[in-house]
Design an enzyme around this catalytic site. Structure first.
Site, PDB file in Angstrom:
ATOM      1  N   SER A   1       0.817  -1.215   0.000  1.00  0.00           N
ATOM      2  CA  SER A   1       0.000   0.000   0.000  1.00  0.00           C
ATOM      3  C   SER A   1       0.849   1.262   0.000  1.00  0.00           C
ATOM      4  CB  SER A   1      -0.915   0.006   1.216  1.00  0.00           C
ATOM      5  OG  SER A   1      -0.149  -0.142   2.392  1.00  0.00           O
TER       6      SER A   1
ATOM      7  N   ASP B   1      -4.693   7.038   9.767  1.00  0.00           N
ATOM      8  CA  ASP B   1      -4.373   5.698  10.272  1.00  0.00           C
ATOM      9  C   ASP B   1      -2.986   5.640  10.891  1.00  0.00           C
ATOM     10  OD1 ASP B   1      -2.667   5.739   8.119  1.00  0.00           O
ATOM     11  OD2 ASP B   1      -3.746   4.221   6.959  1.00  0.00           O
TER      12      ASP B   1
ATOM     13  N   HIS C   1       0.036   5.404   6.710  1.00  0.00           N
ATOM     14  CA  HIS C   1       0.212   5.772   5.305  1.00  0.00           C
ATOM     15  C   HIS C   1       0.486   7.264   5.161  1.00  0.00           C
ATOM     16  CE1 HIS C   1      -2.122   1.958   5.083  1.00  0.00           C
ATOM     17  NE2 HIS C   1      -1.193   1.707   4.172  1.00  0.00           N
TER      18      HIS C   1
END
Lengths: 848, 203
Positions: B31, B178, B181
């Protein structure tokens, strides 16, 4: 005082009639209290169950220590008194006997848990003393699975971060263990004060800070999360995100079902209210009409219309209050006993509680309800003349009163019931819609009744004497017959509404036929790991089920245009990344149903002129504004692939199967890099740990989520909801039939004068019975037919508005309702007729 | 007809037809590569691409092969998929999810090694980015995890960028809600570091 005395005298003079009235009204109100209190009990029971899973009413959490700003934010939204419990949790490697395992460290304070039971193997249910032991030393409580994996016993110590901790007990029941993915790692509990010493909380650590709330009062928590999110954005901006969870939202599936249940119960409350309202209104109005003679006398003797009205009104309020009190006392005595009678059918821990509100509402309906229901007749008193005394049967004037007065007299009923509807359903929209539907139903029923009764009159010429009499009775006494028709019709409508909605909800909640509770969900299975995974499982006698490939892709264009539909959706994540997980499948799964287009037969042929087929989940297609025939292009890991939407399908998300929004025809994505998702079902509890450990050893990247406990707890609550929905449906039918029974009985009793007259004129027993049979047969059957038909339409509308269009026709209940209501009308009327017929015609000559 | 051409082109020939004429750099990762939570143009790979174009490297193609949630276990299979397109340089950037999930460090090392060997045996140059795992995982795990990357780089003689999220990780202002990221600001910093790392590797 004088009026009270007069009213009392009237009541005692007409003792038998008053008693009859009281009994009928009491029965109706008992039905209401039963329905209403049962609804409240089910609500409380489910709420408690769902609270136990979160261990609180609500929770806020974030990945940095929560601050006063955030607490204030929550306070403002909660707006109620509460107790709270703080918690810190994170994942870490825990080492013992030279083996290490990822575990979930949970640091609790003295208020944990606020709901639900936490049980230790040695210490039993968590007490203050046990908590103090945990807080006062370097002791920890450990999940049994970790004990087994690391071959530990109580008294051993394990290393967490920089410190050694002594295991003082093993966790037996952990209420919060069922839901989160993180909880799939074995839990290690320690004191909130002790966790800093691990040295694991430092710059870069991923730590979860939570506060759990227990509210002192019941509060409505709908929409809190949205409110919180908005307030958080306004105050804190986008960089810091904390989340709020209410106990209903803890599990998505459960939350949805609980929301349905909540709306359903709101609806039940409305139905109960309206059933009681229809019954009471009918009885009050009949009573009032029957008192016109007395009023005429009073006015003849010089009383004003106001005085005449007041006297009758006081009588009614007195009778209503007595009925409501009797109903309350009987309910109060019998309700708590009921659960013990039906113990085997009730969910564990179910208690029937009676809310004060049920009684207050019953009393309200019995007293104030009578006044507002009789207002429209009051407006007719002004047209009442003493000459009415000389009419053989006294009725209010058929000519319409002044229209303003008329409208005004109905306004209070509308306003009161509208407000009650909003209050009972907890929603302005639902309450208002319900009232609107109800008014339309009254109008349609009235219109149909008018024509049916008119037709009865013109048909009567071709019939035998008894039939002629019955049909003409209906036609001539059209206003009276219409009110009876309305009452039965509305009753039928209300009765059939709930079972109709129940069927759709049950189908939504129930699982597909081949459903088996999955114990493990597995993610991130690499293609070359499928075979070794199957081998491990085969050793234990299990197989992988619902193996689904998952291919990551980015949605690029729809019909060769930019994916702009996303821009309009509130789904920020989706809008930003457009990343989707694709799958491919030969055929629909048992949890899927085709709703548009066709399913492909066979894989896409490489080099074919046709674009490969895509199957979309219906709601998802709606969200991105795509229909069958549209094309969608994806970037599948650098490879653009375009497909055509071949069909839309619905997915039963309760199936606990891996389900995808976007599915491709096979033959397209097969060579793309992918992982697999799979489930394993029917794994005995004792195999769980060894299977998990073996997979962790040999195929470590595979995520195994033990969903058995989660699914079981969801299913448990779902089953209870399903049970509650069913019971409430039957109870609604029963309560409705009771109300209809009292209406039919009352209607015959008021025909007493006419029946006696027929007897005097020489009609025999059989003829009178036959006449009543025809009259009530026609009334009951047609009213039920129209009422039930309308209930189908209204239930469909309700499903559409409230329950995401879940609707399914229940033929059985529909036919049963029509049959039962017609039969009940006829039988009740006949039974009541018998008692009237038994009386001597001499009664006719008495004034009473 | 359109479908036929398209799919044939892509599945048989190569996902990246222009790879033959230009120098292709493929980022194989999770990701962090995919740019989870960001617009396509905001992912650091896009920013690097943009920068290269601006600086006159018109014949360099950047391919983002990031899949959110993927672990090192997927490295070999995905390397096999992309090798068909003959990229000139693969930046291998997997392992972060292994670390977050506490997966076996030895296993991760083996997975990455397999993928590197496969690429090298196909004459494709590989570069490696290092990763750290959060301290809450415990001192032993975090240190052995971090050591895997320099060890692999040394063993296979790979150009090595010690930490992909240097100056970005764990700084709230540079990360999304979060906490893992990078946000747009963070993405810019990563892009800058990657750009500097990439320059000497370009033709």
């Amino acid at each position: 005082m004088l009026w009270l005395k007069l009213a009392y005298k009237e009541i005692s003079n007409n003792f038998r009639f008053s008693l009859f009235f009281i009994i009928n009204l009491s029965i109706g109100l008992i039905g209401f209290i039963a329905l209403d209190s049962f609804k409240n009990s089910i609500d409380t029971h489910l709420t408690n169950n769902s609270r136990a899973i979160l261990t609180a009413d609500a929770q806020i959490s974030g990945n940095a220590p929560l601050t006063e700003v955030e607490f204030t934010l929550a306070d403002n939204i909660f707006n109620t008194d509460y107790e709270y419990s703080d918690q810190i949790s994170f994942l870490s490697m825990v080492a013992g006997n030279d083996v290490s395992r990822m575990s979930q460290l949970i640091a609790i304070d003295a208020s944990y848990p606020q709901y639900g039971e936490f049980v230790l193997q040695e210490g039993g249910i968590l007490t203050d003393e046990l908590r103090q032991q945990l807080f006062s030393s370097n002791s920890i409580w450990v999940a049994e699975s970790l004990m087994l994996t690391l071959s530990l016993t109580i008294g051993d110590s394990i290393k967490i971060g920089a410190m050694d901790y002594t295991i003082t007990d093993i966790i037996d029941i952990d209420p919060s263990s069922t839901i989160s993915v993180m909880s799939n790692f074995p839990a290690v509990y320690m004191g909130l004060e002790q966790i800093q010493a691990t040295g694991l909380i430092q710059f870069g650590s991923r730590i979860n800070y939570s506060r759990f709330y227990k509210f002192i009062e019941d509060v409505n928590m709908d929409s809190w999360e949205d409110e919180f999110r908005q307030a958080e954005l306004d105050i804190l901006g986008d960089t810091r995100r904390i989340s709020m969870t209410t106990h209903q939202e803890r599990s998505e599936d459960l939350g949805r079902i609980l929301a349905y249940m909540n709306d359903y119960l709101g609806l039940i409350a409305l139905i109960a209210l309206f059933l009681a309202g229809v019954g009471a209104a009918y009885l009050f109005r009949s009573f009032f009409t029957s008192r016109f003679k007395d009023m005429a006398i009073l006015m003849c003797l010089g009383g004003t219309p106001k005085q005449a009205y007041l006297m009758t009104l006081i009588q009614i309020v007195l009778l209503g209050a007595i009925s409501a009190s009797i109903a309350s006392v009987i309910s109060f005595i019998t309700m708590p006993v009921l659960p013990s009678l039906f113990e085997n059918f009730l969910p564990r821990g179910f208690e029937n509680q009676m809310e004060l509100s049920s009684f207050v509402l019953a009393l309200f309906l019995g007293t104030i309800g009578s006044v507002i229901c009789c207002l429209p007749i009051l407006s007719k008193i002004y047209d009442l003349h003493p000459i009415a005394l000389f009419h053989e049967k006294i009725q209010p004037s058929k000519s319409l009163p002044h229209w303003q007065r008329h409208v005004m007299s109905y306004a209070p009923i509308l306003i009161v019931f509208w407000s009650l509807a909003i209050w009972q359903s907890n929603s302005v929209m639902i309450g208002s819609l319900f009232i609107a539907a109800f008014l339309i139903a009254i109008f349609i029923l009235g219109l149909v009744a008018w024509y049916i009764l008119k037709f009865c009159g013109s048909f009567s010429n071709h019939s035998s004497v008894t039939q002629k009499l019955a049909l003409r009775n209906l036609s001539r006494n059209r206003l009276g017959a219409i009110s009876c028709f309305l009452a039965i019709g509305l009753g039928s409508l209300l009765i059939n509404l709930i079972p109709q909605i129940e069927k759709g909800l049950q189908e939504e909640i129930s699982q597909p036929d081949d459903f088996s509770v999955p114990d493990f969900f597995m993610f991130d299975i690499q293609p070359d790991q499928l075979a070794p995974l199957e081998t491990i499982l085969a050793d234990y006698g299990h197989t992988l089920s619902f193996v689904s490939p998952q291919v990551r892709a980015r949605m690029e264009t729809i019909n060769a245009g930019e994916v702009s539909a996303f821009e309009e959706t509130p789904d920020e994540q989706m809008q930003r990344r457009r990343s989707v997980n694709l799958t491919y499948q030969d055929a629909l799964k048992s949890s899927e149903e085709l709703v548009a287009g066709e399913m492909w037969d066979g894989p896409w042929v490489f080099g074919s002129d046709e674009l490969p087929g895509i199957s979309l989940e219906q709601d998802f297609a709606e969200r991105i504004n795509v229909k069958v025939g549209d094309t969608i292009s994806f970037d599948v890991q650098s490879v653009p692939i375009t497909g055509r939407v071949m069909n839309l399908r619905t997915v039963d998300w309760n199936s606990f199967q891996p389900n995808f929004f976007i599915s491709f025809q096979p033959g397209v994505l097969d060579p793309a890099p992918k992982t697999f998702i799979a489930a394993v079902s029917n794994v005995p509890e004792e195999q769980h740990l060894s299977i998990q450990n073996e997979i962790v050893e040999t195929l470590p990247n595979i995520s195994i989520i033990n969903v058995g406990q989660l699914v079981a707890s969801i299913l448990d609550i779902t089953n209870q909801i399903s049970w509650g929905i069913k019971v409430m449906a039957y109870l609604a039918i029963f309560a409705g039939l009771v109300v209809l029974f009292s209406i039919a009985r009352y209607e015959v009793k008021t025909r007493f004068w006419e029946i006696n007259l027929l007897k005097i004129l020489g009609a025999n027993f059989k003829d009178v019975q036959r006449m009543i049979q025809i009259e009530f047969g026609i009334l009951g059957f047609f009213a039920a037919l129209v009422g039930v038909s309308m209930s189908l339409l209204i239930s469909y509308a309700i499903s559409w508005f409230i329950f995401d269009s879940i609707w399914s026709l229940s033929w059985g209940i529909t036919i049963f309702s029509i049959f039962a209501i017609s039969t009940l009308s006829v039988v009740t009327a006949l039974v009541a007729t018998r008692s009237v017929l038994k009386q001597k015609p001499l009664q006719l000559l008495r004034t009473d | 007809m359109l479908g036929k051409t398209l799919i044939t082109l892509l599945l048989i020939a190569s996902p990246l037809i222009q790879a033959q004429e230009t120098f292709t750099v493929l980022f194989l990762g999770d990701s962090l590569i995919e740019g989870l939570g960001l617009e396509t143009e905001q992912a650091f790979t896009s920013l690097v691409d943009e920068r290269l174009k601006r600086e006159g490297y018109g014949d360099i193609t950047i391919v983002n092969a990031g899949i959110s949630g993927s672990t090192s276990a997927s490295a070999l299979e995905r390397m096999q998929w992309y090798v068909r397109s003959r990229p000139d340089l693969v930046i291998l950037s997997l392992g972060a999810n292994d670390g977050l999930r506490g997966l076996s460090v030895d296993n991760m090392k083996g997975n990455l090694a397999e993928a590197i060997e496969f690429a090298q045996s196909n004459n494709i140059q590989v570069a490696l980015t290092g990763m750290l795992t959060p301290p809450n995982m415990g001192p032993e795990y975090t240190s052995s995890f971090a050591q895997v990357f320099p060890d692999l780089a040394a063993e296979y003689q790979l150009p090595f960028m010690p930490f992909l999220l240097l100056d970005v990780a764990a700084i709230p202002e540079l990360n999304q809600a979060d906490g893992i990221h990078p946000n747009i600001e963070g993405s810019r910093i990563v892009a800058e570091h990657v750009y500097q790392f990439l320059l000497p590797l370009l033709p």
